[in-house]
Design a protein around this motif. Structure first.
Motif, mmCIF file in Angstrom:
data_model
loop_
_atom_site.group_PDB
_atom_site.id
_atom_site.type_symbol
_atom_site.label_atom_id
_atom_site.label_comp_id
_atom_site.label_asym_id
_atom_site.label_seq_id
_atom_site.Cartn_x
_atom_site.Cartn_y
_atom_site.Cartn_z
ATOM 1 N N PHE A 15 0.977 -0.554 -0.013
ATOM 2 C CA PHE A 15 -0.356 -0.168 0.380
ATOM 3 C C PHE A 15 1.165 1.155 -0.103
ATOM 4 N N CYS A 16 1.911 0.875 0.449
ATOM 5 C CA CYS A 16 3.001 2.186 0.674
ATOM 6 C C CYS A 16 3.701 2.671 -0.804
ATOM 7 N N ARG A 17 3.902 0.998 -1.206
ATOM 8 C CA ARG A 17 4.808 0.682 -2.591
ATOM 9 C C ARG A 17 3.736 1.719 -3.708
ATOM 10 N N ALA A 55 -13.400 -3.403 -3.064
ATOM 11 C CA ALA A 55 -12.400 -1.873 -2.528
ATOM 12 C C ALA A 55 -11.693 -1.738 -0.860
ATOM 13 N N LEU A 56 -10.580 -0.887 -1.069
ATOM 14 C CA LEU A 56 -9.900 -1.163 -0.052
ATOM 15 C C LEU A 56 -9.594 0.642 0.698
ATOM 16 N N VAL A 57 -10.092 0.857 1.995
ATOM 17 C CA VAL A 57 -9.888 2.036 1.619
ATOM 18 C C VAL A 57 -8.482 2.105 3.411
ATOM 19 N N ILE A 58 -7.436 3.116 2.834
ATOM 20 C CA ILE A 58 -6.479 2.572 3.081
ATOM 21 C C ILE A 58 -5.599 3.961 4.325
ATOM 22 N N PRO A 59 -4.936 4.033 4.529
ATOM 23 C CA PRO A 59 -4.143 5.524 5.523
ATOM 24 C C PRO A 59 -3.462 5.393 4.441
ATOM 25 N N ARG A 60 -2.902 6.641 4.207
ATOM 26 C CA ARG A 60 -1.776 6.990 3.536
ATOM 27 C C ARG A 60 -0.915 7.086 4.665
ATOM 28 N N ARG A 61 -0.700 7.161 5.612
ATOM 29 C CA ARG A 61 0.601 7.164 6.543
ATOM 30 C C ARG A 61 0.332 5.590 7.180
ATOM 31 N N HIS A 113 -0.557 -3.316 6.826
ATOM 32 C CA HIS A 113 -1.150 -1.586 6.905
ATOM 33 C C HIS A 113 -2.608 -1.525 6.548
ATOM 34 N N LEU A 114 -3.107 -1.024 7.986
ATOM 35 C CA LEU A 114 -4.432 -0.892 7.948
ATOM 36 C C LEU A 114 -4.647 -0.895 6.426
ATOM 37 N N HIS A 115 -6.167 -1.935 6.258
ATOM 38 C CA HIS A 115 -6.846 -1.307 5.439
ATOM 39 C C HIS A 115 -8.437 -1.755 5.956
ATOM 40 N N ILE A 116 -9.449 -1.079 5.365
ATOM 41 C CA ILE A 116 -10.875 -1.509 5.213
ATOM 42 C C ILE A 116 -11.554 -2.466 4.247
#
Length: 160
Positions: A15-17, A55-61, A113-116
């Motif tokens: 997710f960061c990549r 879908a996935l919702v992901i914090p940017r940090r 990495h947290l994701h919903i």
């Protein structure tokens, strides 16, 4: 008390990549449907048989799990989750929405990495009975769902 991390040494967070322009078959820029200051949403690369277009919702940090999330990031993630659910309900004509979020191996977390998960639901789709039937989806099969959500959401899609 800070929970123990389960992220292995040298972990390359997908997710960061994705946010930094590193792509692979499961993470393409065409998967991204919305970007805000605190979160982003993308089409998931893994679907259950009767729930296409999840879908996935992901914090940017980068944050491994719910225990460590800053309140501002939590608000950003939850606000975008609501927008994605509303857009999904409208653009997919599904009958409902489910959300899921997993923490630690015993909680079924497998990306550190947290994701919903935001999942379209239909009567008798048996989502929770079909956990082992999920499959990885090719980018071209994901694209029409991303296009529909992106068009409905009308939010920025760039990480810049």
């Amino acid at each position: 008390m800070r929970p123990t991390t389960h992220e292995p040494a040298g972990y390359k967070c997908p997710f960061c990549r994705l946010q930094t322009g590193v792509f692979d078959d499961r993470n393409q820029i065409s998967d991204v449907v919305a970007v805000t200051d605190r979160a982003y949403a993308r089409i998931a690369p893994k679907w259950w048989p009767a729930n296409a277009g999840g879908a996935l919702v992901i914090p940017r940090r980068h944050v491994e799990n719910l225990y460590e999330m800053e309140p501002e990031d939590g608000h950003g993630v939850w606000d975008l989750t609501q927008q994605v659910a509303q857009a999904m309900r409208l653009s997919y004509a599904c009958e409902g929405i489910s959300t899921r979020q997993h923490n630690e191996p015993a909680g079924d977390q497998d990306v550190w990495h947290l994701h919903i998960h935001v999942l379209p639901r239909f009567s008798d789709d048996r989502l929770y009975q079909r956990h082992l039937d999920a499959r990885w989806i090719h980018v071209e099969e994901r694209r029409p769902f991303a296009d529909r959500l992106r068009s409905t959401l009308q939010l920025p899609t760039s990480f810049a």
